[in-house]
Write an enzyme that holds these catalytic residues in place. Structure first.
Site, PDB file in Angstrom:
ATOM      1  N   ARG A 201       0.866  -1.184   0.000  1.00  0.00           N
ATOM      2  CA  ARG A 201       0.000   0.000   0.000  1.00  0.00           C
ATOM      3  C   ARG A 201       0.898   1.228   0.000  1.00  0.00           C
ATOM      4  O   ARG A 201       1.816   1.326   0.833  1.00  0.00           O
ATOM      5  CB  ARG A 201      -0.882  -0.010   1.255  1.00  0.00           C
ATOM      6  CG  ARG A 201      -1.670   1.273   1.493  1.00  0.00           C
ATOM      7  CD  ARG A 201      -2.893   1.361   0.622  1.00  0.00           C
ATOM      8  NE  ARG A 201      -3.597   2.639   0.796  1.00  0.00           N
ATOM      9  CZ  ARG A 201      -4.261   3.257  -0.167  1.00  0.00           C
ATOM     10  NH1 ARG A 201      -4.323   2.748  -1.393  1.00  0.00           N
ATOM     11  NH2 ARG A 201      -4.875   4.386   0.063  1.00  0.00           N
ATOM     12  N   SER A 204      -0.308   8.095   1.212  1.00  0.00           N
ATOM     13  CA  SER A 204       0.146   9.485   1.270  1.00  0.00           C
ATOM     14  C   SER A 204      -0.315  10.093   2.583  1.00  0.00           C
ATOM     15  O   SER A 204      -1.478   9.950   2.963  1.00  0.00           O
ATOM     16  CB  SER A 204      -0.433  10.287   0.107  1.00  0.00           C
ATOM     17  OG  SER A 204       0.005   9.747  -1.115  1.00  0.00           O
ATOM     18  N   GLU A 205       0.597  10.797   3.242  1.00  0.00           N
ATOM     19  CA  GLU A 205       0.307  11.376   4.557  1.00  0.00           C
ATOM     20  C   GLU A 205      -0.997  12.176   4.544  1.00  0.00           C
ATOM     21  O   GLU A 205      -1.262  12.950   3.624  1.00  0.00           O
ATOM     22  CB  GLU A 205       1.456  12.300   4.961  1.00  0.00           C
ATOM     23  CG  GLU A 205       1.232  13.006   6.278  1.00  0.00           C
ATOM     24  CD  GLU A 205       2.485  13.765   6.738  1.00  0.00           C
ATOM     25  OE1 GLU A 205       3.446  13.898   5.966  1.00  0.00           O
ATOM     26  OE2 GLU A 205       2.474  14.213   7.891  1.00  0.00           O
ATOM     27  N   CYS A 217     -12.316  12.252   4.289  1.00  0.00           N
ATOM     28  CA  CYS A 217     -11.634  11.430   3.287  1.00  0.00           C
ATOM     29  C   CYS A 217     -11.712   9.971   3.738  1.00  0.00           C
ATOM     30  O   CYS A 217     -12.329   9.664   4.751  1.00  0.00           O
ATOM     31  CB  CYS A 217     -10.183  11.880   3.132  1.00  0.00           C
ATOM     32  SG  CYS A 217      -9.289  11.811   4.688  1.00  0.00           S
ATOM     33  N   CYS A 219      -8.809   8.080   4.090  1.00  0.00           N
ATOM     34  CA  CYS A 219      -7.403   7.703   4.332  1.00  0.00           C
ATOM     35  C   CYS A 219      -7.239   6.782   5.537  1.00  0.00           C
ATOM     36  O   CYS A 219      -6.583   5.744   5.448  1.00  0.00           O
ATOM     37  CB  CYS A 219      -6.554   8.952   4.530  1.00  0.00           C
ATOM     38  SG  CYS A 219      -6.612  10.041   3.112  1.00  0.00           S
ATOM     39  N   GLN A 222      -8.617   3.315   4.981  1.00  0.00           N
ATOM     40  CA  GLN A 222      -7.798   2.602   3.986  1.00  0.00           C
ATOM     41  C   GLN A 222      -6.481   2.129   4.600  1.00  0.00           C
ATOM     42  O   GLN A 222      -6.004   1.038   4.307  1.00  0.00           O
ATOM     43  CB  GLN A 222      -7.493   3.512   2.787  1.00  0.00           C
ATOM     44  CG  GLN A 222      -8.638   3.597   1.780  1.00  0.00           C
ATOM     45  CD  GLN A 222      -8.226   4.366   0.549  1.00  0.00           C
ATOM     46  OE1 GLN A 222      -7.594   5.425   0.655  1.00  0.00           O
ATOM     47  NE2 GLN A 222      -8.582   3.870  -0.623  1.00  0.00           N
ATOM     48  N   GLU A 244       1.571  15.073   2.070  1.00  0.00           N
ATOM     49  CA  GLU A 244       0.325  15.584   2.652  1.00  0.00           C
ATOM     50  C   GLU A 244      -0.498  16.349   1.593  1.00  0.00           C
ATOM     51  O   GLU A 244       0.055  17.094   0.779  1.00  0.00           O
ATOM     52  CB  GLU A 244       0.697  16.470   3.841  1.00  0.00           C
ATOM     53  CG  GLU A 244      -0.421  17.174   4.551  1.00  0.00           C
ATOM     54  CD  GLU A 244      -1.503  16.263   5.113  1.00  0.00           C
ATOM     55  OE1 GLU A 244      -2.575  16.223   4.491  1.00  0.00           O
ATOM     56  OE2 GLU A 244      -1.298  15.621   6.153  1.00  0.00           O
ATOM     57  N   ASP A 278      -3.482  16.844  -8.734  1.00  0.00           N
ATOM     58  CA  ASP A 278      -2.690  15.952  -7.877  1.00  0.00           C
ATOM     59  C   ASP A 278      -1.222  16.273  -8.129  1.00  0.00           C
ATOM     60  O   ASP A 278      -0.745  16.132  -9.250  1.00  0.00           O
ATOM     61  CB  ASP A 278      -3.002  14.489  -8.241  1.00  0.00           C
ATOM     62  CG  ASP A 278      -2.449  13.500  -7.226  1.00  0.00           C
ATOM     63  OD1 ASP A 278      -1.452  13.834  -6.555  1.00  0.00           O
ATOM     64  OD2 ASP A 278      -3.012  12.402  -7.108  1.00  0.00           O
ATOM     65  N   ARG A 280       1.408  14.877  -6.646  1.00  0.00           N
ATOM     66  CA  ARG A 280       2.348  13.836  -6.225  1.00  0.00           C
ATOM     67  C   ARG A 280       3.049  13.203  -7.412  1.00  0.00           C
ATOM     68  O   ARG A 280       2.542  13.236  -8.529  1.00  0.00           O
ATOM     69  CB  ARG A 280       1.583  12.700  -5.513  1.00  0.00           C
ATOM     70  CG  ARG A 280       1.020  13.069  -4.178  1.00  0.00           C
ATOM     71  CD  ARG A 280       0.164  11.955  -3.631  1.00  0.00           C
ATOM     72  NE  ARG A 280      -1.069  11.792  -4.386  1.00  0.00           N
ATOM     73  CZ  ARG A 280      -2.010  10.899  -4.090  1.00  0.00           C
ATOM     74  NH1 ARG A 280      -1.850  10.073  -3.079  1.00  0.00           N
ATOM     75  NH2 ARG A 280      -3.112  10.829  -4.805  1.00  0.00           N
TER      76      ARG A 280
HETATM   77  N1  LIG Z   1      -5.497  18.535  -1.845  1.00  0.00           N
HETATM   78  C1  LIG Z   1      -6.305  17.710  -1.180  1.00  0.00           C
HETATM   79  N2  LIG Z   1      -5.792  16.589  -0.643  1.00  0.00           N
HETATM   80  C2  LIG Z   1      -6.629  15.757  -0.008  1.00  0.00           C
HETATM   81  C3  LIG Z   1      -7.998  16.018   0.153  1.00  0.00           C
HETATM   82  N3  LIG Z   1      -8.537  15.003   0.862  1.00  0.00           N
HETATM   83  C4  LIG Z   1      -7.530  14.138   1.113  1.00  0.00           C
HETATM   84  N4  LIG Z   1      -6.379  14.588   0.600  1.00  0.00           N
HETATM   85  C5  LIG Z   1      -5.059  13.966   0.564  1.00  0.00           C
HETATM   86  O1  LIG Z   1      -5.094  12.951  -0.420  1.00  0.00           O
HETATM   87  C6  LIG Z   1      -4.153  11.979  -0.115  1.00  0.00           C
HETATM   88  C7  LIG Z   1      -4.887  10.641  -0.125  1.00  0.00           C
HETATM   89  O2  LIG Z   1      -4.195   9.840  -0.855  1.00  0.00           O
HETATM   90  P1  LIG Z   1      -4.326   8.262  -0.953  1.00  0.00           P
HETATM   91  O3  LIG Z   1      -4.817   7.652   0.308  1.00  0.00           O
HETATM   92  O4  LIG Z   1      -3.011   7.859  -1.483  1.00  0.00           O
HETATM   93  O5  LIG Z   1      -5.519   8.041  -1.945  1.00  0.00           O
HETATM   94  P2  LIG Z   1      -5.742   8.051  -3.479  1.00  0.00           P
HETATM   95  O6  LIG Z   1      -4.842   8.920  -4.263  1.00  0.00           O
HETATM   96  O7  LIG Z   1      -7.179   8.337  -3.569  1.00  0.00           O
HETATM   97  O8  LIG Z   1      -5.449   6.574  -3.973  1.00  0.00           O
HETATM   98  P3  LIG Z   1      -5.971   5.172  -3.446  1.00  0.00           P
HETATM   99  O9  LIG Z   1      -6.516   5.347  -2.081  1.00  0.00           O
HETATM  100  O10 LIG Z   1      -4.746   4.329  -3.467  1.00  0.00           O
HETATM  101  O11 LIG Z   1      -6.982   4.704  -4.403  1.00  0.00           O
HETATM  102  C8  LIG Z   1      -3.554  12.316   1.231  1.00  0.00           C
HETATM  103  O12 LIG Z   1      -2.298  12.943   1.050  1.00  0.00           O
HETATM  104  C9  LIG Z   1      -4.579  13.299   1.799  1.00  0.00           C
HETATM  105  O13 LIG Z   1      -3.986  14.243   2.673  1.00  0.00           O
HETATM  106  C10 LIG Z   1      -8.515  17.215  -0.419  1.00  0.00           C
HETATM  107  O14 LIG Z   1      -9.691  17.514  -0.388  1.00  0.00           O
HETATM  108  N5  LIG Z   1      -7.628  18.024  -1.064  1.00  0.00           N
HETATM  109 ZN   LIG Z   2      -7.236  11.876   4.112  1.00  0.00          ZN
END
Ligand SMILES: Nc1nc2c(ncn2[C@@H]2O[C@H](COP(=O)(O)OP(=O)(O)OP(=O)(O)O)[C@@H](O)[C@H]2O)c(=O)[nH]1
Ligand SMILES: [Zn+2]
Length: 345
Positions: A201, A204-205, A217, A219, A222, A244, A278, A280
């Site tokens: 997995r 992302s922070e 979210c 996160c 997950q 983050e 995004d 990243r």
């Molecule tokens: N800019 C922004 N970042 C967010 C928001 N909500 C969550 N995040 C960030 O999004 C990231 C979440 O990433 P991941 O858990 O890797 O999720 P993902 O890119 O959707 O991919 P998977 O979960 O692997 O399908 C984290 O760094 C959170 O801090 C938002 O509304 N805006």
């Molecule tokens: Zn989150």
């Protein structure tokens, strides 16, 4: 540390940097005291991203017509330091009408301006600068700034056994440090992955979701579900990446949340702040896997960019879907990721 990394650290600390022929200091981090010293007459023009200039209504002026090109805004008596701090922060867009008139000026060195804006994004700052007359102690070429990228090389710094609640399998934590900027990232190695490609997995922070249990979210759930799956299988690797807010940094993510409070979705909020959807990249994650001797993975994700990012760096990826039930607060967020960011079923 690369010159770009040193410049990013300086900008975070509110110090000026010279990029090409332009000397800039970030609106977000420059203190009033420093500005009084560097710009005693408050005449420094404001350098903005094209996207932000369009958002504050400068798009009809010739110098600001392309949303990709940086824009310079002339100072006038009413455009005080305090007004500029408000102008660059979209949270204020809903609190008042944009005052005016604002007048854009030609940007003398567009490549330098683009470079400076690239550095501010990587620094996690609002992409907006004061343009100064006096060169800074730290100077870099425009090309060094425009080509500045997120870190992609790591070395293992330390490792130790880490007992984790709910995990019966022996678990190790491995701290890694990126060579380009010194940032620290972590791998949680559960059991002894080997033989077939491990369950992996990339997380992302997300301070709000990981630590405080934010419902905005998915996160936290997950992260937990990934650990449970690895425990059930007897092994796996979780990379905790310091990205983050999808790479825009904590303060900017909170700004994005404030915009979402006003009705924007997660993608619109990022753009309004002057960022991509995004920010990243996953080259560092690939380097972390390599540092652990892993060349092929079964990746828990719904995000095609993670699969493509690892594959581009030569890691063989098989996807394992990773959906968690929605709640009333994150249902729109999850729907937006599907509709606008191509997230998979
Ligand atoms: N800019 C922004 N970042 C967010 C928001 N909500 C969550 N995040 C960030 O999004 C990231 C979440 O990433 P991941 O858990 O890797 O999720 P993902 O890119 O959707 O991919 P998977 O979960 O692997 O399908 C984290 O760094 C959170 O801090 C938002 O509304 N805006
Ligand atoms: Zn989150």
């Amino acid at each position: 540390m690369s010159k770009a990394a040193a410049a990013i650290a300086a900008l975070r600390a509110g110090r000026p940097v010279t990029v090409g022929s332009l000397t800039v200091v970030p609106v977000e981090t420059a203190t009033d005291a420093l500005l009084a010293e560097l710009d005693p007459d408050s005449r420094s023009p404001l350098l903005l991203s094209g996207a932000r200039a369009a958002a504050i209504g400068l798009g009809n002026q010739r110098e600001a017509a392309s949303t990709l090109a940086p824009v310079l805004v002339e100072r006038s008596d009413w455009l005080t330091t305090g007004k500029i701090r408000e102008l660059v922060d979209p949270a204020w867009d809903f609190a008042r009408f944009v005052e005016g008139p604002l007048r854009s000026l030609p940007v003398a060195d567009p490549e330098a301006a683009l470079g400076a804006l690239t550095l501010s994004r990587l620094a996690g700052l609002v992409p907006a600068f004061w343009l100064l007359d006096t060169p800074a102690a730290l100077a870099l070429k425009s090309s060094e700034a425009t080509s500045a990228a997120r870190p992609r090389t790591v070395a293992i710094a330390a490792r130790a056994i880490l007992p984790v609640e709910g995990l019966e399998v022996p678990t190790q934590i491995v701290a890694m440090r990126a060579e380009e900027d010194g940032s620290e990232h972590v791998a949680l190695v559960i059991g002894a992955p080997g033989g077939k490609p491990p369950l992996v997995r990339l997380h992302s922070e997300c301070l709000t979701g990981d630590v405080f249990g934010s419902l905005k979210c998915d996160c936290g759930p997950q992260l937990n579900a990934a650990l449970r799956l690895m425990e059930a299988e007897g092994s796996g690797i979780l990379l905790y990446l310091r990205q983050e807010g999808r790479g825009i940094g904590l303060a900017n993510k909170i700004r994005a949340y404030a915009l979402q409070d006003r009705g924007l979705d997660t993608v619109e909020a990022n753009r309004r702040l002057g960022f991509g959807d995004d920010e990243r990249d996953f080259a560092l994650a690939a380097a972390m896997l390599r540092a652990l001797g892993v060349e092929a993975v079964r990746l828990l994700t719904n995000n095609p960019a993670k699969i493509e990012g690892l594959a581009a760096a030569g890691i063989a990826v098989t996807r394992v879907p990773h959906h968690l039930p929605a709640n009333p607060h994150n249902a729109d967020y999850l729907a937006t990721k599907k509709a606008k960011s191509g997230h998979l079923d």
